[in-house]
Design a protein around this motif. Sequence first.
Motif, PDB file in Angstrom:
ATOM      1  N   ASN A 287       0.829  -1.223   0.000  1.00 46.22           N
ATOM      2  CA  ASN A 287       0.000   0.000   0.000  1.00 46.22           C
ATOM      3  C   ASN A 287       0.857   1.264   0.000  1.00 46.22           C
ATOM      4  O   ASN A 287       0.593   2.198   0.749  1.00 46.22           O
ATOM      5  N   ALA A 289       3.666   1.732   1.257  1.00 47.57           N
ATOM      6  CA  ALA A 289       4.652   1.805   2.349  1.00 47.57           C
ATOM      7  C   ALA A 289       5.730   0.748   2.135  1.00 47.57           C
ATOM      8  O   ALA A 289       5.528  -0.224   1.405  1.00 47.57           O
ATOM      9  N   VAL A 291       7.740  -2.125   3.840  1.00 47.25           N
ATOM     10  CA  VAL A 291       7.527  -2.974   5.022  1.00 47.25           C
ATOM     11  C   VAL A 291       8.385  -4.232   4.969  1.00 47.25           C
ATOM     12  O   VAL A 291       8.924  -4.581   3.924  1.00 47.25           O
ATOM     13  N   ILE A 308       6.316  -1.938   9.605  1.00 49.13           N
ATOM     14  CA  ILE A 308       6.418  -0.806   8.687  1.00 49.13           C
ATOM     15  C   ILE A 308       7.729  -0.056   8.925  1.00 49.13           C
ATOM     16  O   ILE A 308       8.047   0.319  10.058  1.00 49.13           O
ATOM     17  N   GLN A 310       8.911   2.430   6.395  1.00 47.54           N
ATOM     18  CA  GLN A 310       8.717   3.789   5.911  1.00 47.54           C
ATOM     19  C   GLN A 310       7.293   3.948   5.403  1.00 47.54           C
ATOM     20  O   GLN A 310       6.812   3.115   4.628  1.00 47.54           O
ATOM     21  N   LYS A 311       6.650   5.012   5.860  1.00 44.30           N
ATOM     22  CA  LYS A 311       5.272   5.253   5.424  1.00 44.30           C
ATOM     23  C   LYS A 311       5.258   5.740   3.982  1.00 44.30           C
ATOM     24  O   LYS A 311       6.286   6.129   3.435  1.00 44.30           O
ATOM     25  N   SER A 312       4.055   5.756   3.385  1.00 47.45           N
ATOM     26  CA  SER A 312       3.966   6.165   1.981  1.00 47.45           C
ATOM     27  C   SER A 312       4.383   7.625   1.798  1.00 47.45           C
ATOM     28  O   SER A 312       4.864   8.016   0.748  1.00 47.45           O
ATOM     29  N   ASP A 313       4.247   8.454   2.843  1.00 48.03           N
ATOM     30  CA  ASP A 313       4.657   9.861   2.711  1.00 48.03           C
ATOM     31  C   ASP A 313       6.162  10.043   2.962  1.00 48.03           C
ATOM     32  O   ASP A 313       6.653  11.164   3.041  1.00 48.03           O
ATOM     33  N   LEU A 317       9.417   5.272  10.958  1.00 44.60           N
ATOM     34  CA  LEU A 317       8.611   4.949  12.141  1.00 44.60           C
ATOM     35  C   LEU A 317       9.447   4.587  13.364  1.00 44.60           C
ATOM     36  O   LEU A 317      10.661   4.456  13.311  1.00 44.60           O
TER      37      LEU A 317
END
Length: 579
Positions: A287, A289, A291, A308, A310-313, A317
């Motif tokens: 999605n 990100a 992971v 996770i 790194q987030k999509s933005d 984390l």
Amino acid sequence: MHSYKSALNDLFGTALSSVAGIQNSNANVITSSRPEFGDYQVNGVMSVAKQLKTNPREIAARVIDEVDLNVHPFIAKMEIAGPGFINVHLNNEKILERGNRLLRPNSLLIGKSNEPQTVVVDYSSPNLAKEMHVGHLRGTIIGDCLARVLEKTGHTVIRQNHVGDWGTQFGMLISYMQEVASDTDTGPKHLADLEVFYREAKARFDEDEEFAITARAAVVKLQSGEQEYLDAWGKFINESLTHCQAVYDTLNVTLTREHLAAESFYNDELSTIMSELRSANLLEESNGAKVVFLPEFVGKEGAPLPVIIQKSDGGFLYATTDLAAVKYRSFSLNADRALYVVDARQSLHFQQVFSVAEKAGFSSDKISLEHVAYGTMMGKDGRPFKTRSGDTIKLVELLDEAVKRAFYLVSEKNPTLEEAKRHEIAKEVGISAVKYSDLSKNRTSDYVFDWASMLSFEGNTAPYLLYAYARIKSIIRKSTNPTASYNIESCNELEERNLLVKLLQYPEIVYAVVSDSYPNHLCNYLYELAGLFMRFYEACPILKEDAAIRYSRLAICVLTADTLKQGLDLLGINTLEQM
Ligand code: ARG
């Protein structure tokens, strides 16, 4: 020899191995539950006999034959008991010798470890966006005790306060700081109450879309290193750390700014963590990100549970930072162990981090990563401890109340004492009561926070132990020559001997805390020690006796006081000479 228990485990382990022909047989030595069973009990014979399908009493007899008392004179006698236990009685002469060795000037009471290690203790670690609250109490106190215990036993301790000082919340706080700075009522005054400041900032963020946009932009500017934003952030962090330090000082916790290893400290490493995970073929896209999926972690209905990174933005984390921390502790600090003294509710997080770290090579082969988990402090209503209105309780406020309550208690107990002195005593008693009530509980369980029981002079409490210590000191003061050094000459009375043997078991207990990180062992020990002292004191007159016995018993008093003092110090509790 560090302790009788370890010496007996070695000795009987070897004997058992040779009798059974099974390498490294475990003698499983425990302290006897009753004096008539001797001082220690070897329990390991039974399981070995079961493996060999022979009669345990027969094996026990052969083990006893293996142990040559001429070579091991600290044992007085051994006997077979029940289905195949071996009861071990210690030699009284040797007990006295050992006791007297502990009484020598500059005695440490406890030997240093033969295998000193470098141990990271990650503890307290609050998020700096808010003020410390009751939820931070357990980790702060337990971690500090473990650090002290490890240091006392000769290990090199590296304290790490892994404070949360990075992330989206700080954008919101910086923007709010910039907004209120234009008020007449500027700067630090606003920050005096971080709780209120946070609440106001959050309200602005939730209510005003324009503010929220500014706040989000502020995070990006901060994380890309714009000076103005770094400065504002630094000012906030500094203020928050000042609050923390005040709590640490009040709590007599050894953390200082030197021990900070904040989340932001690992910031520059995070992209490397990503690329190394990628090279290790561990990174996947989900999605939008980045992971890591590990087969051993599955959620409800068997769905794989991602870690996770790194987030999509593009944001990193909590887990990413922890991976960098594992790497730092393994290879820069070269630690043998890293203790993570953190709430049990984070146990999945640590399992995942440790597991990813191992697969990616972020942890060294030698390092032992241990989540020292603790349960929740509950209110009387069985829910996490809160104020009546449901707010979290600030730690400073809780500690203030402890001291106030202790003042009533001390005044009740000793009304004629000068008021200033009573305040001084109340400070120690109140803080110690809070700390001790926590440390004395099994750390993995939740417990109910209860003023009445922690501030009682009866039972396993700080007031009881502090009072016991002060009482022993007053007995010593009343003796004719309190500074002279005495020898323990005899332990013929049962109560005398029980107390002395208990005193000699002190290192066993401290070493148990070193290996399994449960401070409640030490609390129980000190409580039992104080109890045995009271029984000794009732049964064995001291000041009325002739010099020889008087001095011998005073020497036992001195050793008891020294042991209590050091034991309490390891818990982070200061003793009082008078109460
Ligand atoms: N700041 C975290 C919290 O308040 C605790 C950090 C514990 N240490 C760690 N290495 N994750 O929940």
